[in-house]
Scaffold this active site. Structure first.
Site, short mmCIF file in Angstrom:
data_model
loop_
_atom_site.label_atom_id
_atom_site.label_comp_id
_atom_site.label_asym_id
_atom_site.label_seq_id
_atom_site.Cartn_x
_atom_site.Cartn_y
_atom_site.Cartn_z
N LYS A 50 -19.97 10.42 4.89
CA LYS A 50 -21.15 10.08 5.69
C LYS A 50 -21.09 10.73 7.07
O LYS A 50 -22.12 11.09 7.64
CB LYS A 50 -21.30 8.56 5.84
CG LYS A 50 -21.39 7.79 4.52
CD LYS A 50 -22.16 8.51 3.45
CE LYS A 50 -22.04 7.85 2.09
NZ LYS A 50 -20.99 8.37 1.24
N GLY A 85 -23.68 15.47 -12.15
CA GLY A 85 -24.91 15.20 -11.40
C GLY A 85 -25.09 13.75 -11.07
O GLY A 85 -26.22 13.28 -10.91
N HIS A 115 -44.63 -2.61 13.19
CA HIS A 115 -45.40 -1.38 13.10
C HIS A 115 -45.22 -0.58 14.39
O HIS A 115 -45.34 -1.14 15.48
CB HIS A 115 -46.88 -1.68 12.90
CG HIS A 115 -47.74 -0.45 12.93
ND1 HIS A 115 -47.81 0.42 11.85
CD2 HIS A 115 -48.54 0.08 13.91
CE1 HIS A 115 -48.63 1.41 12.16
NE2 HIS A 115 -49.08 1.23 13.41
N GLU A 172 0.85 -1.20 0.00
CA GLU A 172 0.00 0.00 0.00
C GLU A 172 0.88 1.25 0.00
O GLU A 172 1.75 1.41 0.85
CB GLU A 172 -0.93 0.00 1.22
CG GLU A 172 -1.70 1.29 1.43
CD GLU A 172 -2.50 1.72 0.22
OE1 GLU A 172 -2.39 2.89 -0.17
OE2 GLU A 172 -3.24 0.88 -0.34
N LYS A 173 0.62 2.11 -0.96
CA LYS A 173 1.44 3.32 -1.12
C LYS A 173 1.10 4.38 -0.08
O LYS A 173 1.97 5.13 0.36
CB LYS A 173 1.23 3.88 -2.53
CG LYS A 173 2.14 5.03 -2.89
CD LYS A 173 1.95 5.44 -4.34
CE LYS A 173 2.89 6.56 -4.74
NZ LYS A 173 2.71 6.94 -6.17
N GLY A 230 -7.07 1.10 4.11
CA GLY A 230 -8.44 1.62 4.13
C GLY A 230 -8.79 2.32 2.84
O GLY A 230 -9.97 2.40 2.47
N GLY A 231 -7.78 2.85 2.14
CA GLY A 231 -7.98 3.40 0.81
C GLY A 231 -8.96 4.55 0.72
O GLY A 231 -9.24 5.26 1.68
#
Length: 468
Positions: free
Chosen positions: A51, A188, A447, A34-35, A39-40
């Site tokens: 989020k 969009g 419900h 991984e560079k 988690g990228g």
């Protein structure tokens, strides 16, 4: 240093590190190259940070309607630096968690840029991975198998290069500790509308432009209509069927002037959100027989490339560019490598989520796609205004739409409204198990819950809707 592994994973994003963990569980010796950070994009520049910011923006939006909830005299004040700090804290917590999982599963991590070598003194076949470290030293990882999971990066406009000040990408905007007063979003699609929703809720003057005739062109038309109506109520300026060219832009010292519909409009920043490009240029593909199409790696249904011992998964293969898709592709690839019998991924059963306000979630085909392929179907749409919990949550904005065939099977589905991105998992399971509408009718939904909308939509498919 030279070391041998059963599997070397190039790329430590969501797909890469999950694949490595599964491989270790199956008894393989594994290394990740991984560079940047494990988690990228998803963890550091995508899913998780956006989020977190959207949660804060949603709470601010809720405060705006507190009078309707009987809560009076609340003032809206926020410190964006603290919102960003919370985002960073969440990312850091998840990042540490990944490191703990990697250590627990005895996976070696090599920090640096990985490139595959051709046949050499290290191996008679291509695929040995040379890792170039920041200190100038290098490691050589021989292996039995390679899994490429290098992901993608934001696409630039050829005449509007990122300067991380005025012209920015989705990566850069997540690192800012201040908000612009105004922003132009070009694109969009999912990324564009999510940032339009987020920034408008935070008080930024937002304009969004797209060449298509509607936002979220790849999603249901009714979903696009609700998002556009919601944006207009928030004073987001929408310009669809609009193609901007180089001459429309004049870059100033600290802003950008753009010609829109014959008017000159000044923006503090321009966010280019026109898609992403694969990170496959500098990983040694030319030293192998691997084939690409526009930079995306071509694979079999089990993610095997033209080199039988080299696999590829995630955004860099050009399928659905979603973290949960990369994860599933990686699990399938690793199980194939370990001589298991994985089930081929049905991309039409994969949930697609748009974290706007209101949320959008879907699976399978849209009506436009079914019409284009001359597939027979019936659409059954239940408005969430008929579901008490949905009315409590957000005035019942949205709907559940099921597209079913003559055998009552789900061809596609869309949910717009409160908790849509959670509810879609029920329909994903139903599609995977090929649950019919008659079987759905026999289920019991709590419900009050927003999920009752799914139940009512299935009843509508049988001509039995109660609250419609």
């Amino acid at each position: 240093m030279t070391k041998h592994y059963d599997l070397v994973v190039i790329g430590g994003g969501t797909g890469g590190y999950v694949s490595a963990i599964r491989a270790s569980q199956l008894g393989l010796s594994v290394a990740i190259v991984e560079k940047q950070k494990l988690g990228g994009t998803c963890l550091h520049r995508g899913c998780i940070p956006t989020k977190s910011l959207l949660k804060s923006a949603d709470l601010i939006e809720q405060i705006k309607i507190t009078n309707e909830l009987g809560i009076t005299d609340l003032e809206i004040n926020f410190d964006y630096k603290k919102i960003v700090a919370r985002k960073d804290k969440i990312v850091d917590q998840m990042y540490k968690g990944i490191h703990g999982l990697i250590k627990k599963n005895k996976i070696d991590v090599f920090n640096g840029h990985g490139r595959m070598l051709g046949p050499s003194i290290f191996s008679p076949i291509s695929g040995t991975v040379a890792v170039e470290r920041e200190d100038g030293e290098s490691d050589v990882l021989t292996n039995d198998y390679v899994l490429i999971a290098t992901g993608t990066t934001p696409r630039e406009l050829p005449y509007l290069e990122f300067d991380n000040k005025i012209v920015i990408s989705s990566d850069h905007i997540l690192t800012q500790e201040t908000l612009p007063e105004s922003i132009l979003i070009i694109g969009g699609g999912v990324i564009g509308v999510e940032f339009a929703s987020l920034l408008s809720d935070l008080g930024v003057n937002v304009t969004i432009v797209d060449v298509e005739d509607r936002l979220l062109k790849l999603e249901d038309k009714d979903a696009s209509r609700i998002i556009e109506d919601t944006f207009k109520k928030k004073n987001v300026a929408i310009h669809t069927s609009t193609r901007l060219v180089e001459s429309d832009f004049t870059k100033n010292e600290s802003s950008m002037t753009v010609e829109l519909d014959g008017k000159s409009v000044e923006f503090d920043q321009v966010l280019v959100a026109i898609g992403r490009v694969p990170l496959t240029d500098d990983i040694g593909l030319s030293n192998t027989k691997i084939k690409t199409d526009k930079g995306y790696i071509e694979t079999s249904e089990f993610y095997q490339t033209a080199e039988s011992h080299i696999y590829a998964i995630g955004d860099c293969i050009g399928k659905l560019q979603l973290a949960h898709v990369a994860t599933k592709e990686g699990l399938i690839a690793v199980e194939k490598i370990a001589h298991q019998t994985p089930i081929e991924l049905d991309y039409r059963a994969v949930p697609r989520c748009v974290y706007t306000n209101p949320e959008i979630a879907s699976i399978g085909f849209t009506e436009d796609e079914l019409k284009e392929s001359n597939t027979k179907y019936k659409a059954h749409k239940f408005p969430l205004v008929g579901v008490a919990k949905a009315v409590i949550e957000n005035d019942g904005v949205g709907f559940v739409k099921l597209l079913v065939d003559e055998h009552e099977s789900i061809l596609g589905a869309t949910i717009v409204g409160a908790h849509a991105t959670e509810l879609i998992n029920e329909l994903s399971l139903a599609k995977f198990l090929d649950v019919s509408m008659s079987e759905m009718k026999e289920t019991i939904h709590a419900h009050p819950s927003v999920g009752e909308g799914i139940f009512e939509a299935s009843l509508d498919a049988l001509g039995m809707a109660i609250h419609k």
